[in-house]
Enzyme design. Structure first.
Site, PDB file in Angstrom:
ATOM      1  N   CYS B  22       0.775  -1.215   0.000  1.00 36.52           N
ATOM      2  CA  CYS B  22       0.000   0.000   0.000  1.00 36.52           C
ATOM      3  C   CYS B  22       0.807   1.265   0.000  1.00 36.52           C
ATOM      4  O   CYS B  22       2.014   1.255   0.082  1.00 36.52           O
ATOM      5  CB  CYS B  22      -0.836   0.034   1.262  1.00 36.52           C
ATOM      6  N   GLY B 250       3.074  -3.170   4.299  1.00 34.84           N
ATOM      7  CA  GLY B 250       4.040  -4.237   4.515  1.00 34.84           C
ATOM      8  C   GLY B 250       3.328  -5.542   4.727  1.00 34.84           C
ATOM      9  O   GLY B 250       2.174  -5.700   4.322  1.00 34.84           O
TER      10      GLY B 250
END
Lengths: 168, 1318
Positions: B22, B250
């Site tokens: 993201c 992550g």
């Protein structure tokens, strides 16, 4: 200011950065000349060629897996060795004449392209700052360089011997 | 409404594998001044990171976006909602089922728990939304969105806990209800401090969908935002971020372990703040959510139970604190103390977090995700994944910076200050005298005094024990000997062509039924050697993390190990400890040989009962031991024992109280140890491996003193373990412990469900009975015909041996193929293919157990062989790994038949470009050797190699002595200098990074296709879906059987899965996501015959890669010497003399491929398809051949391979259209026009442009045009001069060529000057 991971796998070319780079500056550099004013962790990781000049502090793990090329680091505090991964490289002062002029030229170009006040300060007080530079060179690379130098000297000698005016 | 969650597991697809990555960021006013401007700015930050998110197959549905802000009290007053003063009420959006009745029911449940917690409902509000702005897929699962307001006259922190309790109970109650649309229910937030808006949006849809967000009365001093790039296109509104406290960019690699440990801890939790109500919160981690959601659940819990947010975060994502890290001693003590309370949540993480007052960000120890911030003179702070997400004038900026690995940045909006990392951590480390506590309570193994030495020599027992535990000649002489002598694990070459354990009729160790997982694309593997500073094998044993909500000196009453492999004497020390915190019980892993399978099961169950008893008796360690094997007692496999005890104790919530030590003769290879730790063992004493070293020393096979040999052996295991965990992107053994990062292949569901829960397993397989039988075969071998003499059996796992394990490439198959291709004789080829196909069905490979249905047509109707050959490619073998002659012979052959050959990693001589020796596929691997602009422009396909079948997740090293002048020239390096390929691509740490590299490559060479090479493992399908969304044209799924020039033997054997698994899972997942039509699928992995190709085609592949087969037709005789440079066939060598022996001809390769396509045509006629395309993905034409079986395969079921998703009726099941990303608006198009003269005639030009972060890969396309005209030479220096002002996007100046000078005034994002060529 430059984001992480710059100059990844660069072959040739030159980069001058007024400011601090992020993590992994010059990772896998294989031929570029780069000047920067500070770097993050893992600078020069897996580097195989070229020159990297860091005019400031570095992060941890400098030169991990570095097998070629040379880095010059301005170590004003004197603690660079702690931040360097000395697995493959050797640290030493910048003493060799060719090294000194190379470093001076790179900082000179840095000044030219970026008008960096830092570069200006270093060059105007060169005698004071030169001893604070650390030369980082991979042991294997140093050996190969020396061999190449030796060959070059031999070649020149042979050429000289072959020179027409020396023939009888 | 469609179900608001991932599809259920089906076929080879499993929702557990979903990933996301993201862009994150926040905007805050440091002094806490609330304004609508902050929210506006937050939304702008999101839109400026649009390119980091992704859209679904409908190109309108975003993967998710959201915003977290402070509770907008004034806004509610303006709406005339009867709220009391701020801080005395809570609110939150509620996602409800679309069905009115079910929605009301959910609301009632929530109301009920609100009341039960002593809160009063104020009102429900319908949240105004504009459903017209969202995509079709999002709309199908759009929930009803309402907002609840409740009040309670409590102190604000107490109110927060009450809201939490109400939410947790409502969630659980609805989750356990029978509502059909219960998945829709979600409270994105429920708090008196913060409010979250989120959903399945693209970043710009968020603002338009929620009308509240544009209302000027809505104000906040904090706006934390997140946009998501996920590997799927399934509607999951609840998984959009931010979560209640964090937004995460992550991936948590150890999530399985973290979740299980949290579950196991619940029984020991005690909190003054929650008191007896704590059980209402359980389970702390909501089942079935993402890794980030689980992290958020845990953080929220720790925070509400009294730990500050920075404290909890430092506990969960500790920075590295070994001696290579310059942090204060008391901070190291803080981390070490907390490491005894909780294992790290390990994986790349850039996280931003907020509780409404504090807002901050942190990076994991490796700092693999970027995070930058700007502070302005008027007290704004903006942080983001990229620089330039908010534009400020230079004179407005006070400070710029970036987060450093392991560091925090914290803003306190109440006190109006920024608290730097050092201060936050100084305060934390002073909370308690952690250093003293450690000194007084924690034992270090090496400091415990030795009472008695325990010898490694086991005397006469060595003979029978080595047989009972199946030590083969190869293991003794290759594996153990080499490890003890060199402290390295052995290297091998070529691929793995032996059968899966369950398909082999030979008995195997239970370890062989598992495969290592590894990181690819969505997170990077780590280099454990070069980046050793983040790695650690330190581990503790004892009653770890009793009550994680408390801090007492007792928490660290543990024994610390620096290596998890302990000697006999070390184990003796532990047994001899007399302290009350260090007591143990020894439990035998043995069963009586005369009790049959029933006796085995009985002994096994008794072992579990004993383990539980040890906990009840307050023991601190269990020692599982097989020391007492004899004629009457045989060993239960150590892995089965460990996993069973571990899971049994987790289930009974007794696991945290006790540590598991294994004293076993069975483990000797790195994989064995990794498995034991991955399933719950803390330390292992491999006493028979030590005895074997002792034996080899006594026999003078090892010419070292025993002590040194043992030290080397332990060192090689330690190194190997670091490699195995780093492959998965994990830094510490502590978080690998119990993380189960394996896939089972050939283990029955019965065992998996009970003792390996969470481990993927897709074909079923052995259970108690077969395991008992295997153990008995080994035991009988030792005791039925006892001899005095020690001997080892020849197993032939690594090399072909006459009586040994089956190898697909054996003297018969190699000979027949070479004869056929040399003599151009199709009949001989048919003998070869019959032999191979028969052997596959012995069985050896999955493909051998499948067969197709017949519906014959005349062969004349089938498309010509020429068409079929276009589907063939050869494997990526670099010039360097194979000789020039072999490399060029393959290229010529492929160019003649219309297939494609591959450069491999290592560049290609520009002299081959444009000739018949040019390789159409140019590979881009992690070392990027020889990847210049000119190289890229001369390709028809650009292949990004993410992983290699033989050693996925690992890097490589080409030693200096192999690098001659020519190879150095092609790789742009210096002869004699070692070249290291890092494990990850250092510009691919996540899926959006890969999308960026694809974008870079398409800019350089817009005419080439881009392909991405993955390796089969469980979850490869979801990764492929992400890759397809990143605009790759072709996805290659490699089987783990793939060949190699040099790889660690254990990686060749134990990492990754066979190609059939990978291709079938990828096909199913892409079809389910409606992404299959966008990409071509290619497969490789021990393909040899037409039958192999047809089966793989039906499983989903369109193109087929061959490597070993092509080499064999050129003369390779499988000596497996590639890594030694001594190839007798002159193929895998650079030695001049050996290269003279090369007798291969392009024609042989052409013959081979012609035979295969001829054979394929025969099969197509048999099946009844005219065009190969009509075969692709047709699993309905396949069935399991139940006649192919052996004594282990009773429970083997391949139906998951043959699952045709229901979406196949709606969506394409093969490539039907191109996967194009529009490049029309890149600035390079303008640059090329402006520099037209320079490009054409070399006339100098000066250009000037402004730039911002969404302008990416500037300069690459321009440079590509120059390479096209001028090749490697480029233009004279400074021909094209461009100055840019502003913030450059990613890959600024990537792949620039000589003659182009860029000057940037401003900042740059990642990958500046990547791949600069001259």
């Amino acid at each position: 200011m430059i984001q992480t991971i710059t100059l990844e796998r660069v072959f040739r070319g030159e980069v001058y950065i007024q400011g601090v780079a992020g993590e992994r500056f010059c990772v896998r550099n294989s031929g570029a000349k780069a000047v920067v004013e500070g770097s993050g962790d893992h600078c020069c990781e897996y580097m195989t060629g070229g020159r990297t000049v860091v005019l400031g502090t570095t992060g941890r793990n400098f030169a991990a897996g570095m097998s070629g090329g040379i880095a010059y680091v301005l170590d004003e505090v004197g603690d660079f060795e702690y931040y360097c991964n000395t697995g493959l490289v050797e640290l030493g002062p910048v003493e060799d004449k060719a090294d000194i002029s190379e470093l001076q030229e790179l900082i000179g170009k840095h000044l030219l392209y970026t008008q960096s006040p830092l570069a200006n300060k270093l060059l105007t007080n060169w005698e004071e700052f030169l001893p604070k530079f650390v030369k980082v060179i991979p042991l294997e690379y140093k050996k190969v360089l020396n061999e190449m130098k030796l060959k070059e000297v031999k070649r020149k000698l042979e050429l000289a011997e072959d020179a027409p005016d020396r023939r009888e | 409404m469609e179900s608001n969650s991932f599809p259920k597991a089906q076929g080879l697809y499993d929702p557990k594998n979903e990933h996301d990555a993201c862009g994150i960021g926040f905007v805050a006013h440091i002094k806490g001044h609330k304004s609508h401007d902050i929210i506006e700015r937050g939304l702008t930050v999101l839109v400026n990171m649009d390119h980091r998110g992704a859209t679904s197959s409908d190109n309108k549905t975003g993967d998710g976006a959201g915003i977290l802000m402070q509770l907008p009290h004034d806004f509610y007053l303006s709406l005339k909602i009867a709220v009391p003063e701020a801080g005395k009420y809570g609110t939150g959006l509620v996602f409800l089922p679309e069905d009115k009745k079910e929605a009301d029911h959910c609301a009632e449940i929530l109301n009920k728990f609100v009341a039960a917690e002593g809160l009063q409902l104020i009102s429900w509000r319908d949240v105004p939304v504009d459903s017209s702005v969202i995509g079709e897929i999002a709309k199908r699962s759009e929930p009803l969105i309402r907002q609840i307001f409740v009040k309670g006259d409590y102190e604000q922190d107490i109110l927060e806990r009450k809201l939490f309790l109400a939410r947790k109970q409502a969630e659980r109650s609805i989750r356990e209800s029978n509502l059909t649309q219960k998945d829709a229910f979600c409270l994105p937030s429920f708090s008196s401090k913060t409010l979250i808006y989120k959903g399945m949006f693209t970043p710009d849809q968020l603002r338009d969908y929620f009308k509240d967000l544009t209302n000027p009365a809505m104000t906040s001093a904090i706006a934390l935002v997140h946009s998501r790039f996920s590997t799927n296109t399934f509607p999951t509104w609840s998984l959009a971020q931010p979560f209640r406290m964090i937004a995460h960019n992550g991936e948590i690699n150890t999530i399985k372990g973290n979740r299980q440990w949290m579950h196991a801890r619940e029984s020991l939790l005690e909190s003054d703040l929650f008191g007896s109500e704590i059980e209402k919160i359980f389970p702390i981690i909501e089942p079935g959510k993402s890794d980030s959601a689980s992290f958020d659940n845990t953080l929220e819990f720790l925070h509400l139970a009294g730990r500050s947010m920075p404290h909890s975060i430092c506990m969960m994502i500790p920075e590295s604190f070994n001696e290579k890290n310059p942090i204060p001693e008391d901070l190291k003590a803080f981390y070490e103390y907390h490491s005894t309370i909780m294992e790290p949540w390990d994986g790349p993480a850039s996280m931003v977090f907020s509780d409404g007052r504090y807002i901050g960000g942190t990076l994991d120890r490796s700092g693999l995700r970027p995070s930058r911030y700007v502070i302005t003179k008027n007290d704004l702070i903006v942080m983001g994944s990229e620089v330039g997400v908010q534009v400020f004038k230079a004179d407005e900026i006070k400070e710029k910076g970036r987060l450093r690995p392991g560091k925090l940045l914290l803003v306190d909006t109440e006190r109006g200050i920024i608290i730097p990392d050092q201060e936050v951590k100084a305060e934390l480390s002073q909370r308690n005298p952690y250093g003293d506590w450690l000194k007084e309570n924690r034992l270090e193994l090496e400091k415990i005094s030795v009472r008695q030495r325990v010898s490694s020599n086991i005397g006469d027992l060595f003979g029978p024990y080595s047989k009972v535990f199946g030590y083969s000649k190869e293991e003794m002489m290759i594996v153990i000997k080499e490890m003890a002598e060199t402290a390295q694990e052995p290297t091998s070459s070529m691929g793995n062509d032996t059968p899966l354990a369950v398909l082999s009729d030979k008995p195997k160790r239970f370890f062989s039924y598992f495969r290592q997982l590894f990181a690819q694309v969505t997170n990077p593997p780590i280099d454990p050697i070069r980046e050793g500073l983040v790695m650690s094998l330190t581990h503790y044993i004892g009653s770890v993390s009793s009550n994680i909500l408390e801090e007492t000196p007792n928490h660290c009453s543990l024994i610390k190990f620096d290596s998890p492999i302990i000697t006999n004497t070390d184990l003796g020390k532990i047994k001899d400890l007399k302290h009350e915190s260090f007591t143990h019980a020894i439990i035998p892993m043995l069963f009586p040989v005369n009790g049959g399978a029933a006796g085995f099961k009985k002994a096994f169950d008794a072992m579990l009962v004993e383990a539980e008893k040890a906990v009840d008796e307050n023991k601190n360690f269990i020692i599982l031991s097989d020391r007492n094997v004899d004629e009457n007692m045989a060993p239960i496999p150590s892995l089965l024992s460990v996993a069973a005890v571990h899971h049994h104790l987790i289930k009974s919530k007794k696991r945290m109280q006790i540590g598991i030590i294994v004293e076993s003769a069975e483990p000797r290879e790195i994989m064995h140890f990794a498995l034991l730790f991955g399933y719950g063992a803390s330390v292992v004493n491999p006493y028979l491996a030590f005895a074997a070293i002792d034996y080899l020393v006594n026999e003078e096979e090892i010419k070292l003193p025993y002590a040194e040999a043992r030290k080397n052996y332990i060192k090689s295991i330690d190194k190997g373990l670091l490699k195995v965990i780093s492959k998965m992107g994990i830094s510490t053994l502590q978080s690998y412990h119990g993380a189960e990062l394996f896939e089972a292949v050939g283990v029955s569901d019965e065992l998996i469900d009970n003792y390996f829960k969470g481990t993927p397993s897709r074909i079923g397989g052995v259970s108690y009975e077969e395991i008992f039988k295997e153990a008995m075969i080994f035991h009988d071998d030792a005791y039925k015909n006892p001899t005095k003499k020690v001997s080892f059996s020849t197993v032939g796992e690594y090399h072909y041996r006459n009586q040994g394990e089956f190898h697909a490439w054996n003297p018969q198959s190699v000979g027949l193929l070479q004869w056929a291709t040399k003599s151009d004789d199709y009949q001989t080829y048919k003998k070869f293919s019959k032999l191979v196909d028969d052997q596959n069905a012995q069985p050896a490979f999955i493909r051998g157990i499948l067969k197709w249905k017949h519906n014959p047509i005349p062969i004349e109707e089938v498309e010509p062989a020429e068409n079929i050959m276009k589907r063939f490619v050869t494997g990526a073998m670099s010039y360097g790994s194979i000789s020039k002659e072999a490399h060029e012979a393959i290229a010529v052959a492929m160019n003649i038949i219309g297939g494609r050959s591959n450069t491999g990693e290592g560049g290609e001589d520009a002299g081959r470009f444009g000739t018949d020796r040019n390789s159409k596929i140019k590979q881009i691997a992690s070392g990027r050797f020889g990847v210049t602009n000119n190289y890229l422009i001369n390709a028809q396909e650009l292949q990004i190699k993410i992983a290699q079948g033989a050693k996925p997740g690992e890097g490589g090293q080409l030693p200096g002595f192999k690098i001659n002048k020519i190879i150095a020239k092609l790789r742009h390096s210096t002869p004699g200098i070692t070249l290291i390929s890092p494990p990850p691509h250092h510009d691919i740490y996540s899926i959006e990074d890969l999308a960026q590299l694809i974008f870079d490559l398409k800019n350089v060479n817009p005419d080439a296709k881009v392909s991405v090479k993955l390796v089969a493992e469980s979850g490869v399908g979801t990764i492929a879906a992400g890759v397809a969304k990143g605009f790759s044209d072709i996805i290659i799924v490699s089987g783990c059987e793939g060949g190699t020039g040099a790889s660690p033997a254990s990686s060749i054997k134990h990492a990754g899965l066979p190609a059939e698994f990978g291709i079938a899972e990828t096909q199913q997942t892409l079809v389910m996501n409606n992404l299959r039509g966008r990409v071509k699928l290619q497969v490789d992995g021990q393909l040899k015959t037409g039958r192999d190709v047809v089966i793989m085609g039906m499983l989903g592949a369109e193109e087929f890669g061959f490597a070993t087969g092509a080499l064999i037709s050129l003369g390779c005789i499988m000596m497996r010497k590639c890594h030694l440079n001594t190839c007798p066939a002159g193929i895998a060598t650079q030695n001049k003399e050996l290269r003279k022996r090369f007798l291969g001809r392009s024609q042989f390769v052409i013959n081979y491929f012609t035979f295969i396509s001829q054979e394929i045509r025969e099969y197509m006629a048999e099946i009844g398809v005219r065009n190969f395309d009509d075969l692709v993905g047709r699993v309905d034409l396949l069935e399991q051949n139940h006649e192919v079986t052996n004594w282990k395969m009773k429970n083997v079921d391949l139906s998951k391979f043959l699952n045709l998703p229901k979406e196949a009726k709606l969506y394409p099941i093969r490539n039907t259209h191109p996967n194009t990303k529009n490049l029309d608006d890149v600035i390079d198009k303008t640059l090329i026009k402006e520099a037209n003269k320079a490009i054409k005639s070399g006339e100098k030009v000066w250009l000037s442009h402004s730039i911002h972060n969404a302008m990416r890969t500037v300069g690459a396309m321009l440079s590509g045009q120059i390479s096209k005209r001028y090749g490697e030479e480029g233009l004279p220096k400074d021909t094209i001069n461009c100055t840019f002002t502003g913030t450059a996007g990613q890959s600024f100046g990537a792949f620039l060529v000589k003659g182009v000078s860029f000057k940037l005034e401003g900042d740059s994002n990642d990958y500046l000057g990547k791949g600069l060529s001259r």
